[in-house]
Design a protein around this motif. Sequence first.
Motif, mmCIF file in Angstrom:
data_model
loop_
_atom_site.group_PDB
_atom_site.id
_atom_site.type_symbol
_atom_site.label_atom_id
_atom_site.label_comp_id
_atom_site.label_asym_id
_atom_site.label_seq_id
_atom_site.Cartn_x
_atom_site.Cartn_y
_atom_site.Cartn_z
ATOM 1 N N VAL A 112 0.861 -1.182 0.000
ATOM 2 C CA VAL A 112 0.000 0.000 0.000
ATOM 3 C C VAL A 112 0.899 1.234 0.000
ATOM 4 O O VAL A 112 1.747 1.392 0.886
ATOM 5 C CB VAL A 112 -0.923 0.034 1.231
ATOM 6 C CG1 VAL A 112 -1.781 1.301 1.216
ATOM 7 C CG2 VAL A 112 -1.796 -1.212 1.273
ATOM 8 N N ASN A 113 0.719 2.091 -0.990
ATOM 9 C CA ASN A 113 1.474 3.341 -1.077
ATOM 10 C C ASN A 113 0.563 4.502 -0.696
ATOM 11 O O ASN A 113 -0.443 4.750 -1.367
ATOM 12 C CB ASN A 113 2.003 3.553 -2.495
ATOM 13 C CG ASN A 113 3.038 2.517 -2.882
ATOM 14 O OD1 ASN A 113 4.052 2.361 -2.218
ATOM 15 N ND2 ASN A 113 2.781 1.787 -3.962
ATOM 16 N N VAL A 114 0.905 5.190 0.362
ATOM 17 C CA VAL A 114 0.143 6.366 0.786
ATOM 18 C C VAL A 114 0.926 7.599 0.354
ATOM 19 O O VAL A 114 2.000 7.885 0.894
ATOM 20 C CB VAL A 114 -0.075 6.367 2.308
ATOM 21 C CG1 VAL A 114 -0.835 7.625 2.736
ATOM 22 C CG2 VAL A 114 -0.839 5.114 2.737
ATOM 23 N N SER A 190 9.294 6.297 1.648
ATOM 24 C CA SER A 190 10.107 6.142 0.445
ATOM 25 C C SER A 190 11.275 7.117 0.494
ATOM 26 O O SER A 190 11.136 8.253 0.950
ATOM 27 C CB SER A 190 9.262 6.411 -0.803
ATOM 28 O OG SER A 190 10.082 6.464 -1.959
ATOM 29 N N GLY A 191 12.408 6.670 -0.001
ATOM 30 C CA GLY A 191 13.569 7.550 -0.037
ATOM 31 C C GLY A 191 13.628 8.421 -1.275
ATOM 32 O O GLY A 191 14.445 9.341 -1.356
ATOM 33 N N ILE A 196 4.637 7.023 1.875
ATOM 34 C CA ILE A 196 5.003 6.046 2.889
ATOM 35 C C ILE A 196 4.459 4.702 2.424
ATOM 36 O O ILE A 196 3.340 4.615 1.909
ATOM 37 C CB ILE A 196 4.451 6.446 4.277
ATOM 38 C CG1 ILE A 196 4.890 5.444 5.348
ATOM 39 C CG2 ILE A 196 2.944 6.612 4.262
ATOM 40 C CD1 ILE A 196 4.571 5.903 6.765
ATOM 41 N N LYS A 197 5.260 3.657 2.567
ATOM 42 C CA LYS A 197 4.918 2.352 2.007
ATOM 43 C C LYS A 197 4.629 1.345 3.117
ATOM 44 O O LYS A 197 5.371 1.258 4.098
ATOM 45 C CB LYS A 197 6.059 1.843 1.120
ATOM 46 C CG LYS A 197 6.473 2.824 0.037
ATOM 47 C CD LYS A 197 7.596 2.294 -0.830
ATOM 48 C CE LYS A 197 7.099 1.268 -1.817
ATOM 49 N NZ LYS A 197 8.139 0.900 -2.813
ATOM 50 N N PHE A 198 3.555 0.588 2.925
ATOM 51 C CA PHE A 198 3.176 -0.480 3.843
ATOM 52 C C PHE A 198 3.269 -1.805 3.083
ATOM 53 O O PHE A 198 2.544 -2.016 2.113
ATOM 54 C CB PHE A 198 1.752 -0.275 4.356
ATOM 55 C CG PHE A 198 1.572 0.947 5.212
ATOM 56 C CD1 PHE A 198 1.525 0.847 6.593
ATOM 57 C CD2 PHE A 198 1.450 2.202 4.630
ATOM 58 C CE1 PHE A 198 1.355 1.976 7.383
ATOM 59 C CE2 PHE A 198 1.281 3.338 5.408
ATOM 60 C CZ PHE A 198 1.238 3.225 6.789
ATOM 61 N N TYR A 199 4.166 -2.670 3.521
ATOM 62 C CA TYR A 199 4.344 -3.975 2.889
ATOM 63 C C TYR A 199 3.639 -5.012 3.767
ATOM 64 O O TYR A 199 4.042 -5.247 4.906
ATOM 65 C CB TYR A 199 5.820 -4.339 2.786
ATOM 66 C CG TYR A 199 6.697 -3.319 2.099
ATOM 67 C CD1 TYR A 199 7.031 -3.448 0.754
ATOM 68 C CD2 TYR A 199 7.222 -2.239 2.808
ATOM 69 C CE1 TYR A 199 7.864 -2.530 0.132
ATOM 70 C CE2 TYR A 199 8.052 -1.315 2.192
ATOM 71 C CZ TYR A 199 8.369 -1.464 0.859
ATOM 72 O OH TYR A 199 9.199 -0.550 0.252
#
Length: 234
Positions: A112-114, A190-191, A196-199
Motif C-alpha cells: 500500500v502506497n500512501v 520512500s527515499g 510512505i509504504k506499507f508492505y
Amino acid sequence: MKPTDFLVKTIVTTEVIAEIAKKNNVELRDCYTGFKWIAREIAISEGKQQYIGGGEESFGFLPYDKVRDKDAPASICLICEIAAWAKDQGKTLYDLLMQIYAEYGFSKEFTVNVVRPGKTGADEIKQMMSDFRANPPQELGGSKVVTWKDYQTLEEKHADGSVEKLNMPTTSNVLQWFCDDNTKVSVRPSGTEPKIKFYIEVKDSTFKCAGCYNRCTAAAMEKIEAIKKSLNLE
C-alpha cells in the motif's frame, strides 16, 4: 545446497525465502532495501562462503556474485533454465510455484502506497512514523502482534516484554510488526518519492496443492483488507 551457501533478502521481502533456507539448512541474511546491501553481504563472506542468490520484493534479483547489483539479464537466463528443466519434467513454472507453496507455505504480499506530496505531506509522513513508534499496533486484522522491530533504534521487542538488539550495520527508518499467525507488516517512508509504504504479507498454512490456490488467495486478500482497516489505510 551446501551448508556453506547463503541467501540474502531485504527485510521487506517475503518470509517464504526464510522457510526455504531453513528447511534446506542454508544461512539466510536479512538486509536493508537496495542491492548495495546485498553486495555488502557478498563482500563480507568472499572466499569463506558461497552466495547463491538474493533479491528484494520489487522483483530485483541477483543470481550470481559477479555484478554486485540487480541483474535482470542473468535472472532471465536463470528463469529460462528453470522453465526448460520444468518442461523436461512435464511441468510449468506455475506448477513449480504451487510446489513451493505446498512445501514451504503459501504467502500473499500486498503493498500500500500512501502518497503525501509537498512539505505538508513530508511532515505528515514523519508524524505517522512518530505515532506508530509511540503507539505501535497490538493487533492487525484480528491477529495479535507479538514482535515489534524498529530499525531506527535497532530494537526488537516481544510480547513477553523481552528486548533484543537487531544486528544491522546501521539504522534505518523502518518499522516491522509480526503477528502470532505469521502475518508481517513493514512500514517505511520512500527515499525517492513523497509517500510512505506499507508492505503486508499474509500466510496460510492450509495450502496443500494447486487446487487450494484460489481459496487461499481470496482468504489472504480478505485478511489484507482487514489489516488495511486496522491501520486506517482504506
